[in-house]
Motif scaffolding. Structure first.
Motif, PDB file in Angstrom:
ATOM      1  N   TYR A 165       0.870  -1.230   0.042  1.00 46.29           N
ATOM      2  CA  TYR A 165       0.056  -0.109  -0.133  1.00 46.29           C
ATOM      3  C   TYR A 165       0.897   1.216  -0.104  1.00 46.29           C
ATOM      4  O   TYR A 165       0.534   2.323  -0.831  1.00 46.29           O
ATOM      5  CB  TYR A 165      -0.966   0.090   1.226  1.00 46.29           C
ATOM      6  CG  TYR A 165      -1.923   1.048   0.997  1.00 46.29           C
ATOM      7  CD1 TYR A 165      -3.206   0.649   0.405  1.00 46.29           C
ATOM      8  CD2 TYR A 165      -1.979   2.135   1.557  1.00 46.29           C
ATOM      9  CE1 TYR A 165      -4.193   1.674   0.144  1.00 46.29           C
ATOM     10  CE2 TYR A 165      -2.882   3.243   1.495  1.00 46.29           C
ATOM     11  CZ  TYR A 165      -3.988   2.862   0.675  1.00 46.29           C
ATOM     12  OH  TYR A 165      -5.167   3.977   0.569  1.00 46.29           O
ATOM     13  N   ARG A 168       2.180   1.542  -3.539  1.00 47.08           N
ATOM     14  CA  ARG A 168       1.036   1.988  -4.528  1.00 47.08           C
ATOM     15  C   ARG A 168       0.755   3.532  -4.244  1.00 47.08           C
ATOM     16  O   ARG A 168       0.633   4.240  -5.324  1.00 47.08           O
ATOM     17  CB  ARG A 168      -0.275   1.375  -4.277  1.00 47.08           C
ATOM     18  CG  ARG A 168      -0.180  -0.166  -4.599  1.00 47.08           C
ATOM     19  CD  ARG A 168      -1.019  -1.097  -4.023  1.00 47.08           C
ATOM     20  NE  ARG A 168      -2.527  -0.648  -4.408  1.00 47.08           N
ATOM     21  CZ  ARG A 168      -3.566  -0.690  -3.563  1.00 47.08           C
ATOM     22  NH1 ARG A 168      -3.464  -1.504  -2.497  1.00 47.08           N
ATOM     23  NH2 ARG A 168      -4.685  -0.273  -3.967  1.00 47.08           N
ATOM     24  N   ILE A 180      -7.028  -3.051  -4.495  1.00 47.60           N
ATOM     25  CA  ILE A 180      -7.890  -2.377  -3.455  1.00 47.60           C
ATOM     26  C   ILE A 180      -8.774  -3.685  -2.696  1.00 47.60           C
ATOM     27  O   ILE A 180      -8.650  -3.738  -1.718  1.00 47.60           O
ATOM     28  CB  ILE A 180      -8.895  -1.445  -3.993  1.00 47.60           C
ATOM     29  CG1 ILE A 180      -8.300  -0.204  -4.516  1.00 47.60           C
ATOM     30  CG2 ILE A 180      -9.607  -1.041  -2.596  1.00 47.60           C
ATOM     31  CD1 ILE A 180      -9.380   0.877  -5.042  1.00 47.60           C
ATOM     32  N   SER A 183      -6.494  -6.088  -0.681  1.00 44.13           N
ATOM     33  CA  SER A 183      -6.047  -5.358   0.414  1.00 44.13           C
ATOM     34  C   SER A 183      -7.044  -5.235   1.315  1.00 44.13           C
ATOM     35  O   SER A 183      -6.869  -5.764   2.657  1.00 44.13           O
ATOM     36  CB  SER A 183      -5.561  -3.655  -0.050  1.00 44.13           C
ATOM     37  OG  SER A 183      -5.552  -2.975   0.954  1.00 44.13           O
ATOM     38  N   LYS A 187      -7.374  -8.084   4.803  1.00 47.17           N
ATOM     39  CA  LYS A 187      -7.296  -7.722   6.091  1.00 47.17           C
ATOM     40  C   LYS A 187      -8.585  -8.110   7.076  1.00 47.17           C
ATOM     41  O   LYS A 187      -8.162  -8.534   8.151  1.00 47.17           O
ATOM     42  CB  LYS A 187      -7.138  -6.231   6.074  1.00 47.17           C
ATOM     43  CG  LYS A 187      -5.672  -5.791   5.683  1.00 47.17           C
ATOM     44  CD  LYS A 187      -5.587  -4.112   5.837  1.00 47.17           C
ATOM     45  CE  LYS A 187      -6.033  -3.734   4.570  1.00 47.17           C
ATOM     46  NZ  LYS A 187      -5.782  -2.173   4.374  1.00 47.17           N
TER      47      LYS A 187
HETATM   48  N1  URA Z   1      -8.212   1.075   1.589  1.00 45.18           N
HETATM   49  C1  URA Z   1      -7.328  -0.235   1.644  1.00 45.18           C
HETATM   50  O1  URA Z   1      -7.375  -0.751   2.793  1.00 45.18           O
HETATM   51  N2  URA Z   1      -6.904  -0.691   0.777  1.00 45.18           N
HETATM   52  C2  URA Z   1      -6.733  -0.212  -0.394  1.00 45.18           C
HETATM   53  O2  URA Z   1      -6.066  -0.466  -1.337  1.00 45.18           O
HETATM   54  C3  URA Z   1      -7.307   1.266  -0.735  1.00 45.18           C
HETATM   55  C4  URA Z   1      -8.244   1.575   0.435  1.00 45.18           C
END
Ligand code: URA
Ligand code: CA
Length: 434
Positions: A165, A168, A180, A183, A187
């Motif tokens: 992140y 990016r 996105i 990502s 999580k």
């Molecule tokens: N929020 C995230 O957690 N990851 C992203 O890539 C973009 C927004």
């Protein structure tokens, strides 16, 4: 296999194999593949996209790059909620108590805010005594006993995402749907969710301004959820104006309490009830959305959700008497009315500008180390579709430093646009994807 060849393959529009994605992510996390090669790959993904198998492999590699939280000691289906972020989004503080009062476990890990307002953790910490540092054992015990606990980020969850992140962010590759989606979903899965409720915001206060992009992101995330056996529902909600009235930490806690008393803003109330209804379905508390909605409304308007909020505050060391004594929450010293320079119907609000104004007042952090001022913020008094006459109050600013207040007056005034003809109130929930 050379990394060069993996980058070239993606650049030319081919799909990478799970093995190639594994090599790339592992090598990146352990430091054997340099930033510049991963940046080139991310740019190739930005232009070429990823297919479902690639997205699944990437999400999997992200998850196993770090720890996963084991919530199996908590009884029931753990449904987690994620919002892609907006201005004045106070949802979790209202939704958590409704869902928990309905008997579904809410075991939430939340972050501090970066940007226009604080995160859920900052808001909760504005309640005197409230703490978010629970051991894993205390966390599990509390959720089993009262169905609701919120802790700060712990453990080494998805280190691959932290690194990727950051990269990016400085290489103009944040806005790639597969990146996105993987990502966010990696999580949530690593944090122990059995099922996932997504609130994807769209509009001028959201990270995705365009509705079609928001829909694409939502579909990609729901697909990932299904591929990992996590039931996932996404709604697309409107962020063309701040949610509710309050923007700012302690102000949003007050707004959440008012909402739990059944006296909150209409949009925030509706969003929380609908999200709760979906979460009851995901958590198998009810078999259908409409049944979930009836349950959510009953829990809110009977005061059961408010009682749950009090129980939750006490369990985490906070002073639950704030519920009937809002003045015990951090207060800004001064208050100022922002008046309208025009007459007419409000056509639009530059939501990001309202967020920026709140941040300038001290409600948000521009860098991680900044200390936020919990009492300051903005109360929005007029929203899209409202009719105003010149000199009507558009908003109120709660502040501690006069120069900051002076700075935000024109920002807020200029954020409003007017129309002489009638403007309809915009819909709040634009689409549901499951
Ligand atoms: N929020 C995230 O957690 N990851 C992203 O890539 C973009 C927004
Ligand atoms: Ca709000």
């Amino acid at each position: 296999m050379r990394i060069y060849d993996i980058i070239a393959k993606k650049r030319d529009g081919y799909s990478l194999s799970p093995k190639e994605i594994e090599i790339l992510i592992r090598g990146y996390v352990d430091g054997t593949i340099p930033d510049y090669q991963v940046a080139a790959w991310a740019m190739a993904v930005f232009f070429q996209g990823m297919d479902e198998e690639e997205i699944k492999a990437l999400t999997q590699q992200m998850i196993i790059s770090g720890d996963s939280i084991d919530l199996s000691a908590i009884e029931g289906i753990k449904v987690d909620k994620h919002s892609t972020g907006g201005v004045g989004d106070t949802t979790t503080l209202v939704l958590g108590p409704i869902v928990a009062a309905g008997g579904a476990p809410v075991a939430k890990m939340s972050g501090r805010g970066l940007g226009h307002t604080g995160g859920t953790i900052d808001k909760l910490e504005s309640i005197p005594g409230f703490h978010v540092e629970l051991t894993n054992k205390q966390f599990v015990k509390q959720v089993n006993e009262i169905k609701l606990a919120v802790i700060g980020q712990t453990g080494n969850l998805v280190p691959a995402d932290k690194k990727l992140y950051g990269l990016r962010d400085v290489t103009a590759t944040v806005n790639s749907m597969p990146l996105i989606a993987s990502s966010i979903m990696s999580k949530k899965i690593a944090a122990g969710a059995d099922a996932i409720m997504l609130d994807v915001k769209t509009g001028n206060g959201a990270f995705l301004k365009d509705l079609n992009e928001a829909i694409e992101l939502a579909k990609t995330m729901v697909n990932i959820g299904n591929n990992f056996n996590r039931d996932t529902i996404a709604i697309i909600s409107n962020m063309n104006q701040p949610l509710g009235w309050a923007v700012g930490n302690s102000l949003e806690v007050q707004e959440a309490i008012m909402t739990l008393k059944g006296k909150g803003p209409e949009d925030l109330t509706k969003l929380c009830l609908e999200l709760a209804a979906h979460m009851f379905v995901l958590g198998k508390r009810t078999s259908e959305f409409t049944e979930g909605l009836v349950l959510a409304e009953e829990l809110l308007y009977s005061g059961k959700a408010l009682a749950k909020f009090a129980e939750f505050i006490k369990a985490q060391g906070g002073d639950a008497t704030v519920i009937d004594n809002l003045e015990k929450l951090p207060q800004a010293k001064y208050k100022l009315k922002i008046i309208s320079l025009h007459s007419g119907y409000i056509e639009s609000i530059e939501t990001q500008e309202i967020g920026r104004a709140a941040m300038l007042l001290g409600a948000g952090r521009s860098k991680k180390e900044d200390v936020i001022d919990l009492g300051v913020g903005i109360m929005i008094r007029k929203k899209i579709g409202d009719q105003v006459t010149k000199n009507d109050v558009l908003a109120e600013v709660y502040y501690n430093k006069d120069e900051k207040a002076q700075e935000v007056i024109p920002i807020i005034q200029n954020a409003y646009s007017f129309n002489t003809g009638k403007i309809n109130k915009p819909p709040l929930i634009l689409k549901t994807i499951n």
